[in-house]
Design a protein around this motif. Structure first.
Motif, PDB file in Angstrom:
ATOM      1  N   ARG A  62      37.980  44.187  -9.070  1.00  0.00           N
ATOM      2  CA  ARG A  62      36.999  43.262  -9.936  1.00  0.00           C
ATOM      3  C   ARG A  62      36.856  41.949  -9.115  1.00  0.00           C
ATOM      4  O   ARG A  62      37.925  41.473  -8.468  1.00  0.00           O
ATOM      5  CB  ARG A  62      37.239  43.210 -11.226  1.00  0.00           C
ATOM      6  CG  ARG A  62      38.640  42.172 -11.399  1.00  0.00           C
ATOM      7  CD  ARG A  62      39.176  42.083 -12.671  1.00  0.00           C
ATOM      8  NE  ARG A  62      40.218  41.228 -12.823  1.00  0.00           N
ATOM      9  CZ  ARG A  62      41.592  41.234 -12.788  1.00  0.00           C
ATOM     10  NH1 ARG A  62      41.768  42.777 -12.637  1.00  0.00           N
ATOM     11  NH2 ARG A  62      42.495  40.585 -12.809  1.00  0.00           N
ATOM     12  N   ALA A  63      35.734  41.346  -9.100  1.00  0.00           N
ATOM     13  CA  ALA A  63      35.502  40.090  -8.622  1.00  0.00           C
ATOM     14  C   ALA A  63      36.288  38.950  -9.503  1.00  0.00           C
ATOM     15  O   ALA A  63      36.107  39.003 -10.423  1.00  0.00           O
ATOM     16  CB  ALA A  63      34.074  39.871  -8.176  1.00  0.00           C
ATOM     17  N   GLU A  64      36.808  37.889  -8.738  1.00  0.00           N
ATOM     18  CA  GLU A  64      37.392  36.981  -9.385  1.00  0.00           C
ATOM     19  C   GLU A  64      37.888  35.638  -8.627  1.00  0.00           C
ATOM     20  O   GLU A  64      38.280  35.889  -7.656  1.00  0.00           O
ATOM     21  CB  GLU A  64      38.560  37.538  -9.902  1.00  0.00           C
ATOM     22  CG  GLU A  64      39.272  36.428 -10.864  1.00  0.00           C
ATOM     23  CD  GLU A  64      40.928  36.783 -11.216  1.00  0.00           C
ATOM     24  OE1 GLU A  64      41.917  36.322 -10.937  1.00  0.00           O
ATOM     25  OE2 GLU A  64      40.990  37.910 -11.869  1.00  0.00           O
ATOM     26  N   ASP A  65      36.735  34.794  -8.719  1.00  0.00           N
ATOM     27  CA  ASP A  65      37.045  33.379  -8.055  1.00  0.00           C
ATOM     28  C   ASP A  65      37.006  33.402  -6.562  1.00  0.00           C
ATOM     29  O   ASP A  65      37.673  33.391  -5.625  1.00  0.00           O
ATOM     30  CB  ASP A  65      38.459  32.705  -8.255  1.00  0.00           C
ATOM     31  CG  ASP A  65      38.560  32.255  -9.573  1.00  0.00           C
ATOM     32  OD1 ASP A  65      37.541  31.917 -10.277  1.00  0.00           O
ATOM     33  OD2 ASP A  65      39.816  32.232 -10.150  1.00  0.00           O
ATOM     34  N   GLU A  66      35.691  34.347  -6.107  1.00  0.00           N
ATOM     35  CA  GLU A  66      35.352  34.221  -4.667  1.00  0.00           C
ATOM     36  C   GLU A  66      36.431  35.172  -4.053  1.00  0.00           C
ATOM     37  O   GLU A  66      36.674  35.315  -2.776  1.00  0.00           O
ATOM     38  CB  GLU A  66      35.308  33.319  -3.881  1.00  0.00           C
ATOM     39  CG  GLU A  66      34.084  32.288  -4.413  1.00  0.00           C
ATOM     40  CD  GLU A  66      34.022  30.789  -3.543  1.00  0.00           C
ATOM     41  OE1 GLU A  66      34.939  30.751  -2.648  1.00  0.00           O
ATOM     42  OE2 GLU A  66      33.202  30.282  -3.913  1.00  0.00           O
ATOM     43  N   THR A  67      37.380  36.066  -4.692  1.00  0.00           N
ATOM     44  CA  THR A  67      38.056  37.273  -4.074  1.00  0.00           C
ATOM     45  C   THR A  67      37.806  38.384  -5.016  1.00  0.00           C
ATOM     46  O   THR A  67      37.192  38.478  -5.997  1.00  0.00           O
ATOM     47  CB  THR A  67      39.607  36.738  -4.388  1.00  0.00           C
ATOM     48  OG1 THR A  67      40.080  36.668  -5.789  1.00  0.00           O
ATOM     49  CG2 THR A  67      39.760  35.302  -3.680  1.00  0.00           C
ATOM     50  N   VAL A  68      38.695  39.362  -4.447  1.00  0.00           N
ATOM     51  CA  VAL A  68      38.470  40.625  -5.033  1.00  0.00           C
ATOM     52  C   VAL A  68      39.973  41.106  -5.561  1.00  0.00           C
ATOM     53  O   VAL A  68      40.846  40.921  -4.564  1.00  0.00           O
ATOM     54  CB  VAL A  68      37.919  41.836  -4.048  1.00  0.00           C
ATOM     55  CG1 VAL A  68      38.118  43.313  -4.918  1.00  0.00           C
ATOM     56  CG2 VAL A  68      36.553  41.569  -3.883  1.00  0.00           C
ATOM     57  N   VAL A  69      40.089  41.622  -6.882  1.00  0.00           N
ATOM     58  CA  VAL A  69      41.351  41.609  -7.252  1.00  0.00           C
ATOM     59  C   VAL A  69      41.604  43.113  -7.520  1.00  0.00           C
ATOM     60  O   VAL A  69      40.668  43.946  -8.238  1.00  0.00           O
ATOM     61  CB  VAL A  69      41.558  41.029  -8.705  1.00  0.00           C
ATOM     62  CG1 VAL A  69      42.985  41.328  -9.259  1.00  0.00           C
ATOM     63  CG2 VAL A  69      41.681  39.456  -8.640  1.00  0.00           C
ATOM     64  N   ALA A  70      42.396  43.904  -7.024  1.00  0.00           N
ATOM     65  CA  ALA A  70      42.640  45.311  -6.987  1.00  0.00           C
ATOM     66  C   ALA A  70      44.038  45.549  -7.387  1.00  0.00           C
ATOM     67  O   ALA A  70      44.981  44.730  -7.288  1.00  0.00           O
ATOM     68  CB  ALA A  70      42.330  45.785  -5.455  1.00  0.00           C
TER      69      ALA A  70
ATOM     70  N   HIS B  58      38.606  41.164  15.232  1.00  0.00           N
ATOM     71  CA  HIS B  58      38.373  39.884  14.602  1.00  0.00           C
ATOM     72  C   HIS B  58      38.358  40.157  13.035  1.00  0.00           C
ATOM     73  O   HIS B  58      37.880  41.232  12.692  1.00  0.00           O
ATOM     74  CB  HIS B  58      37.329  39.096  14.986  1.00  0.00           C
ATOM     75  CG  HIS B  58      35.927  39.632  14.569  1.00  0.00           C
ATOM     76  ND1 HIS B  58      35.300  40.592  15.624  1.00  0.00           N
ATOM     77  CD2 HIS B  58      35.044  39.366  13.535  1.00  0.00           C
ATOM     78  CE1 HIS B  58      34.279  40.788  14.812  1.00  0.00           C
ATOM     79  NE2 HIS B  58      33.890  40.224  13.667  1.00  0.00           N
ATOM     80  N   TYR B  59      39.051  39.445  12.205  1.00  0.00           N
ATOM     81  CA  TYR B  59      39.005  39.578  10.942  1.00  0.00           C
ATOM     82  C   TYR B  59      37.565  39.281  10.391  1.00  0.00           C
ATOM     83  O   TYR B  59      36.865  38.396  10.988  1.00  0.00           O
ATOM     84  CB  TYR B  59      39.870  38.400  10.044  1.00  0.00           C
ATOM     85  CG  TYR B  59      41.167  38.805  10.170  1.00  0.00           C
ATOM     86  CD1 TYR B  59      41.642  39.794   9.531  1.00  0.00           C
ATOM     87  CD2 TYR B  59      41.877  38.041  11.269  1.00  0.00           C
ATOM     88  CE1 TYR B  59      43.196  40.111   9.786  1.00  0.00           C
ATOM     89  CE2 TYR B  59      43.374  38.420  11.517  1.00  0.00           C
ATOM     90  CZ  TYR B  59      44.045  39.451  10.785  1.00  0.00           C
ATOM     91  OH  TYR B  59      45.415  39.761  10.589  1.00  0.00           O
ATOM     92  N   VAL B  60      37.051  39.872   9.282  1.00  0.00           N
ATOM     93  CA  VAL B  60      35.851  40.037   8.894  1.00  0.00           C
ATOM     94  C   VAL B  60      35.522  38.880   8.052  1.00  0.00           C
ATOM     95  O   VAL B  60      36.418  38.959   6.848  1.00  0.00           O
ATOM     96  CB  VAL B  60      35.164  41.334   8.412  1.00  0.00           C
ATOM     97  CG1 VAL B  60      33.574  41.302   7.742  1.00  0.00           C
ATOM     98  CG2 VAL B  60      35.253  42.398   9.419  1.00  0.00           C
ATOM     99  N   PRO B  61      34.800  37.964   7.941  1.00  0.00           N
ATOM    100  CA  PRO B  61      34.513  36.915   7.083  1.00  0.00           C
ATOM    101  C   PRO B  61      33.844  37.614   5.706  1.00  0.00           C
ATOM    102  O   PRO B  61      33.135  38.383   5.628  1.00  0.00           O
ATOM    103  CB  PRO B  61      33.463  36.086   7.487  1.00  0.00           C
ATOM    104  CG  PRO B  61      32.946  36.525   8.838  1.00  0.00           C
ATOM    105  CD  PRO B  61      33.795  37.707   9.112  1.00  0.00           C
ATOM    106  N   GLY B  62      34.483  37.197   4.388  1.00  0.00           N
ATOM    107  CA  GLY B  62      34.248  38.015   3.370  1.00  0.00           C
ATOM    108  C   GLY B  62      35.295  37.341   2.147  1.00  0.00           C
ATOM    109  O   GLY B  62      36.213  36.902   2.615  1.00  0.00           O
ATOM    110  N   PRO B  63      34.945  38.266   0.934  1.00  0.00           N
ATOM    111  CA  PRO B  63      36.303  38.056   0.050  1.00  0.00           C
ATOM    112  C   PRO B  63      37.526  38.671   0.474  1.00  0.00           C
ATOM    113  O   PRO B  63      37.544  39.779   1.006  1.00  0.00           O
ATOM    114  CB  PRO B  63      35.577  38.880  -1.265  1.00  0.00           C
ATOM    115  CG  PRO B  63      34.633  39.442  -0.624  1.00  0.00           C
ATOM    116  CD  PRO B  63      33.999  39.000   0.570  1.00  0.00           C
ATOM    117  N   GLU B  64      38.499  38.005   0.023  1.00  0.00           N
ATOM    118  CA  GLU B  64      39.868  38.327   0.265  1.00  0.00           C
ATOM    119  C   GLU B  64      40.283  39.301  -0.740  1.00  0.00           C
ATOM    120  O   GLU B  64      39.709  39.260  -1.877  1.00  0.00           O
ATOM    121  CB  GLU B  64      40.923  37.403   0.436  1.00  0.00           C
ATOM    122  CG  GLU B  64      40.338  36.300   1.581  1.00  0.00           C
ATOM    123  CD  GLU B  64      40.734  36.791   3.064  1.00  0.00           C
ATOM    124  OE1 GLU B  64      41.644  38.128   3.161  1.00  0.00           O
ATOM    125  OE2 GLU B  64      40.079  36.209   3.826  1.00  0.00           O
TER     126      GLU B  64
END
Length: 252
Positions: free
Chosen positions: A164-172, A85-91
């Motif tokens: 970096r964290a950005e609006d409840e997501t992670v930008v990579a 299953h997909y893990v809940p958390g930041p995309e």
């Protein structure tokens, strides 16, 4: 004749030309030609792996890859099935990727393998270029499911552009599981999965990988080798022309 050679070829301009042409010839044979030959071989290997993956049926992940091991390059692109299953958390968002000439944003989500502690990062496809998850919901369903995906080796991330964290997501900037573990709060397998179309959690469908032939790069390598041969020959011809001119002037 010796004086003509010395008076012509020992001038500073000719010495600089000899050094420059010599450096260029060495670079052709030691850097430029091998670079193209290696690139052609790499493309041929990649195309062979993709062709094999297209011919073979998907198999369970454990039949190909131990979840915690580094992916064998010969197994890249193989299609596998994984239950979990997909893990809940930041995309995880990867912006500025190009699909069919359009700039898009990839969406990556951790996936926990059923009956194990292994978590694998899954590239679920893409959303439009702005990557605004408030208008484009990307949260994956979290019920148990079986997905089919392709095995992929991790991308190399730049140390100058960390996640970096950005609006409840992670930008990579790269699909680098090792570099994303802290950001997603999970220990990740050292490879990732590229989700097939129509699977649970899939977004915009990624196009089939390019099976480009390495043959053109072989000829590019031959071309650089020829340049490496011709440059000293051309300089030698030019030098001999100057020597003969100096000899004629001396005779007169």
């Amino acid at each position: 004749m010796g004086w003509a050679v010395r008076s012509t070829l020992l001038r500073p301009g000719w010495i600089a030309s000899l050094l420059l042409v010599g450096a260029f010839a060495v670079a052709c044979f030691t850097v430029l030609a091998p670079w193209q030959f290696d690139k052609g071989e790499a493309l041929d290997r990649r195309s062979a792996l993709i062709d094999r993956a297209e011919r073979e049926q998907a198999v369970p992940l454990e039949a190909v890859q131990h979840p915690d091991d580094i992916l064998d390059p010969s197994d890249e692109w193989r299609r596998v099935t994984v239950r979990g299953h997909y893990v809940p958390g930041p995309e995880v968002l990867l912006r500025h990727r190009v699909v069919a000439g359009e700039t898009v944003t990839y969406v990556l989500t951790p996936f926990r393998v059923a009956g194990a502690e292994t978590v694998i990062l899954v590239n679920r496809g893409f959303i439009d270029s702005n990557g605004d998850t408030t208008t484009q919901p990307v949260v994956a369903p979290q019920h148990d499911t079986t997905i089919t995906a392709q095995l992929r080796t991790a991308e190399e991330a730049s140390r100058f552009t960390p996640p970096r964290a950005e609006d409840e997501t992670v930008v990579a900037s790269a699909i680098d599981p090792a570099g994303l573990e802290h950001s997603v709060g999970q220990s990740l397998a050292p490879y990732y999965l590229q989700l097939a179309a129509g699977q649970t959690g899939a977004l915009g469908e990624l196009p089939p990988p390019n099976t480009q032939s390495g043959v053109p790069h072989f000829w590019y390598g031959v071309q650089w080798a020829v340049f490496g041969l011709l440059a000293p020959v051309a300089l030698g011809v030019l030098g001999w022309s100057h020597v003969r001119s100096a000899m004629r002037s001396r005779i007169r």
